[in-house]
Design a protein around this motif. Structure first.
Motif, mmCIF file in Angstrom:
data_model
loop_
_atom_site.group_PDB
_atom_site.id
_atom_site.type_symbol
_atom_site.label_atom_id
_atom_site.label_comp_id
_atom_site.label_asym_id
_atom_site.label_seq_id
_atom_site.Cartn_x
_atom_site.Cartn_y
_atom_site.Cartn_z
ATOM 1 N N PRO A 388 1.413 -0.876 -0.243
ATOM 2 C CA PRO A 388 0.240 -0.012 -0.187
ATOM 3 C C PRO A 388 0.752 1.324 -0.370
ATOM 4 O O PRO A 388 0.350 2.605 -0.570
ATOM 5 C CB PRO A 388 -1.124 -0.469 1.171
ATOM 6 C CG PRO A 388 -0.871 -1.881 1.589
ATOM 7 C CD PRO A 388 0.095 -1.846 1.013
ATOM 8 N N VAL A 389 1.835 1.015 0.704
ATOM 9 C CA VAL A 389 2.791 2.022 0.790
ATOM 10 C C VAL A 389 3.153 2.625 -0.589
ATOM 11 O O VAL A 389 3.592 3.905 -0.609
ATOM 12 C CB VAL A 389 4.649 1.841 1.685
ATOM 13 C CG1 VAL A 389 4.720 3.511 1.206
ATOM 14 C CG2 VAL A 389 3.171 1.800 3.708
ATOM 15 N N LEU A 390 3.754 1.773 -2.075
ATOM 16 C CA LEU A 390 4.060 1.634 -2.878
ATOM 17 C C LEU A 390 3.452 2.465 -3.378
ATOM 18 O O LEU A 390 3.360 3.125 -4.891
ATOM 19 C CB LEU A 390 5.363 0.656 -3.326
ATOM 20 C CG LEU A 390 6.039 0.241 -2.637
ATOM 21 C CD1 LEU A 390 6.791 -0.992 -3.129
ATOM 22 C CD2 LEU A 390 7.705 1.587 -2.622
ATOM 23 N N ILE A 391 2.103 1.770 -3.366
ATOM 24 C CA ILE A 391 0.647 2.620 -3.829
ATOM 25 C C ILE A 391 0.205 3.738 -4.129
ATOM 26 O O ILE A 391 0.629 4.455 -4.967
ATOM 27 C CB ILE A 391 -0.313 1.690 -3.959
ATOM 28 C CG1 ILE A 391 0.115 -0.073 -4.695
ATOM 29 C CG2 ILE A 391 -1.643 2.450 -4.690
ATOM 30 C CD1 ILE A 391 -1.413 -1.182 -4.016
ATOM 31 N N ALA A 392 0.254 4.010 -2.396
ATOM 32 C CA ALA A 392 0.286 5.644 -2.337
ATOM 33 C C ALA A 392 1.496 6.731 -2.789
ATOM 34 O O ALA A 392 1.062 7.122 -3.834
ATOM 35 C CB ALA A 392 0.646 5.856 -0.720
ATOM 36 N N ILE A 393 2.834 6.507 -3.268
ATOM 37 C CA ILE A 393 3.682 6.967 -3.958
ATOM 38 C C ILE A 393 3.365 6.991 -5.277
ATOM 39 O O ILE A 393 3.451 7.718 -5.456
ATOM 40 C CB ILE A 393 5.051 6.639 -3.037
ATOM 41 C CG1 ILE A 393 5.561 6.553 -1.754
ATOM 42 C CG2 ILE A 393 6.260 7.009 -3.932
ATOM 43 C CD1 ILE A 393 6.665 5.522 -1.681
ATOM 44 N N ALA A 394 3.444 5.903 -5.945
ATOM 45 C CA ALA A 394 3.469 5.740 -6.855
ATOM 46 C C ALA A 394 1.881 7.532 -7.564
ATOM 47 O O ALA A 394 1.902 7.713 -8.514
ATOM 48 C CB ALA A 394 2.780 4.159 -7.818
ATOM 49 N N ALA A 395 1.243 6.782 -6.993
ATOM 50 C CA ALA A 395 0.320 7.234 -7.238
ATOM 51 C C ALA A 395 0.211 8.816 -7.203
ATOM 52 O O ALA A 395 -0.622 9.619 -7.508
ATOM 53 C CB ALA A 395 -1.214 7.478 -5.809
ATOM 54 N N MET A 396 1.077 9.603 -6.409
ATOM 55 C CA MET A 396 1.955 10.974 -5.957
ATOM 56 C C MET A 396 2.747 11.204 -6.852
ATOM 57 O O MET A 396 2.855 11.971 -7.482
ATOM 58 C CB MET A 396 2.663 10.468 -4.193
ATOM 59 C CG MET A 396 2.997 12.194 -4.049
ATOM 60 S SD MET A 396 1.764 13.374 -4.384
ATOM 61 C CE MET A 396 0.803 12.721 -1.984
ATOM 62 N N ASN A 397 2.986 10.053 -7.582
ATOM 63 C CA ASN A 397 3.825 10.362 -8.766
ATOM 64 C C ASN A 397 3.593 11.093 -10.231
ATOM 65 O O ASN A 397 3.108 11.652 -10.747
ATOM 66 C CB ASN A 397 4.836 9.425 -9.478
ATOM 67 C CG ASN A 397 5.884 8.670 -8.194
ATOM 68 O OD1 ASN A 397 6.672 7.538 -7.949
ATOM 69 N ND2 ASN A 397 6.764 9.847 -7.448
#
Length: 416
Positions: A388-397
């Motif tokens: 979930p953390v990496l998904i959130a970072i990808a969403a911010m990207n």
């Protein structure tokens, strides 16, 4: 292949001497305050018996106060020029940081390091050297930024191993003192030679039209307030904030995310060094990319590739995905900030560039500090699962990329 003649090299060095010296200054400024602190933090805790939270509070304090102080230094740069800003950053910053290396009380250490780091950040970091370079080379800003950031990019390569060496041989206190002398020696040539900037004429008075317009000419906005009311400026700052938020979260959580995916701690830590090294060729590619693609498409390509790098880490089943993510992060890390600086110069104009870059940098630094913390909070809430953390970072990207797309569609106009 023919090597350039000595006269050609001498002419190139003469043309770009101010940009090179500003890059050398930036290299010294970032060396201890940013890259060196992470190395001395552990030895400080061991030698002094201070907690990790208190030691790192000095680092966090320097960045938060530095963000606020940058607003002042940016305004001074626009009004009075670079001399006062550069001298204050060098002299005052060095005095407070040197004082921090002598105190035996943790609270005094926090105060002195916070003040010294903040003054250094406000007076000698890219938020100052980029506007100076843009003002010195108004017709060749891309080339000037490339020279500046490529030279400054050697900071981590030089200071990280030296910090480790000096700390191991002499202890953290003498390491700080030696590195401060080295940083001052690197900064002094630029401080002594970069004294004045080309004069910018007063703003032109716009004609009366039926639409509300800004008093903006080829040198930029007439006032900071007017610029901040511009949708183009607002989108630019928002783009930098989301980019910094995602980048800070990714850089600080890369190693634990990689180890959670199956890579050893040693290999994960080594990849951070590879990432830093690869930022150098990434910086050197700024000029060719901007010339071939244009500034905004080049930055868009960087944002998109950063998104792919995050997705590679998210998809890490085979370990080579992790290596690919580190390579992508390194190459793009070296490009995004300089390209953002060039676009900021294009959007803001030269007249208020110091102040507006300071506002942008302050907002970006706050986001850079919050990003890792927010990612940590999310990680704790999902029981240590990095997906979930990496998904959130990808969403911010992805949001950053979309803001850049929006920026290409925005006209320079104040909000009604």
């Amino acid at each position: 292949m023919h090597l350039p003649s000595l006269s050609t090299v001498a002419s190139w060095l003469k043309t770009w001497q101010p940009a090179i010296l500003l890059g050398v200054l930036t290299c010294g400024a970032y060396g201890l305050v940013l890259y060196g602190f992470g190395i001395i933090a552990g030895p400080i805790q061991e030698d002094e018996g201070w907690s990790s939270a208190l030691v790192n509070a000095a680092f966090m304090g320097s960045y938060l106060l530095g963000a606020a102080a940058s607003l002042v230094s940016g305004r001074v740069l626009d009004v009075l020029g670079p001399r006062l800003v550069l001298w204050s950053g060098l002299v005052v910053g060095t005095i407070f940081l040197m004082a921090a290396s002598y105190v035996g009380n943790v609270w005094l250490f926090i105060v002195f390091w916070t003040l010294g780091g903040a003054v250094t950040i406000a007076g000698l970091f890219y938020n100052v050297t980029m506007p100076i370079a843009a003002r010195l080379y108004p017709q060749r800003q891309t080339a000037a930024m490339t020279v500046l950031v490529t030279t400054g990019g050697f900071s981590s390569v030089i200071f990280m191993p030296l910090t480790g060496l000096f700390t191991e041989e002499f202890g953290w206190r003498w390491a700080v003192r030696i590195l401060l002398v080295l940083a001052a020696a690197l900064s002094l040539p630029a401080v002594l030679t970069v004294r004045r900037l080309p004069v910018i004429p007063p703003p032109e008075q716009p004609g009366q039209t039926s639409e509300q317009t800004t008093s903006v000419d080829r040198y930029g906005y007439a006032s900071v307030g007017e610029a901040l009311r511009s949708r183009e400026v607002q989108v630019t700052i928002a783009m930098v904030v989301t980019s910094s938020f995602g980048l800070g979260a990714l850089l600080n959580h890369f190693v634990p995310a990689a180890t959670a995916a199956g890579l050893s701690l040693t290999a994960s830590a080594s990849l951070t060094g590879l990432r830093g090294f690869l930022s150098l060729p990434g910086r050197a590619l700024i000029g060719p990319m901007a010339t071939f693609m244009g500034l905004r498409p080049a930055l868009g390509a960087g944002y998109f590739v950063m998104l792919l790098g995050t997705l590679c880490l998210l998809a890490a089943g085979p370990l080579w995905w992790i290596y690919l993510s580190a390579i992508i992060a390194g190459l793009v890390w070296g490009q995004t900030m300089p390209l953002q600086g060039l676009i900021a110069s294009e959007v803001y104009g030269l007249r208020r560039l110091g102040t507006l870059m300071a506002i942008q940098t302050a907002a970006g630094n706050v986001a850079l500090a919050i990003g890792p913390f927010a990612a940590g909070v999310l990680l704790d809430s999902v029981a240590g699962d990095y997906q979930p953390v990496l998904i959130a970072i990808a969403a911010m990207n992805a949001l950053t990329f979309l803001l850049l797309v929006l920026l290409t569609r925005v006209r320079r106009r104040t909000l009604g």
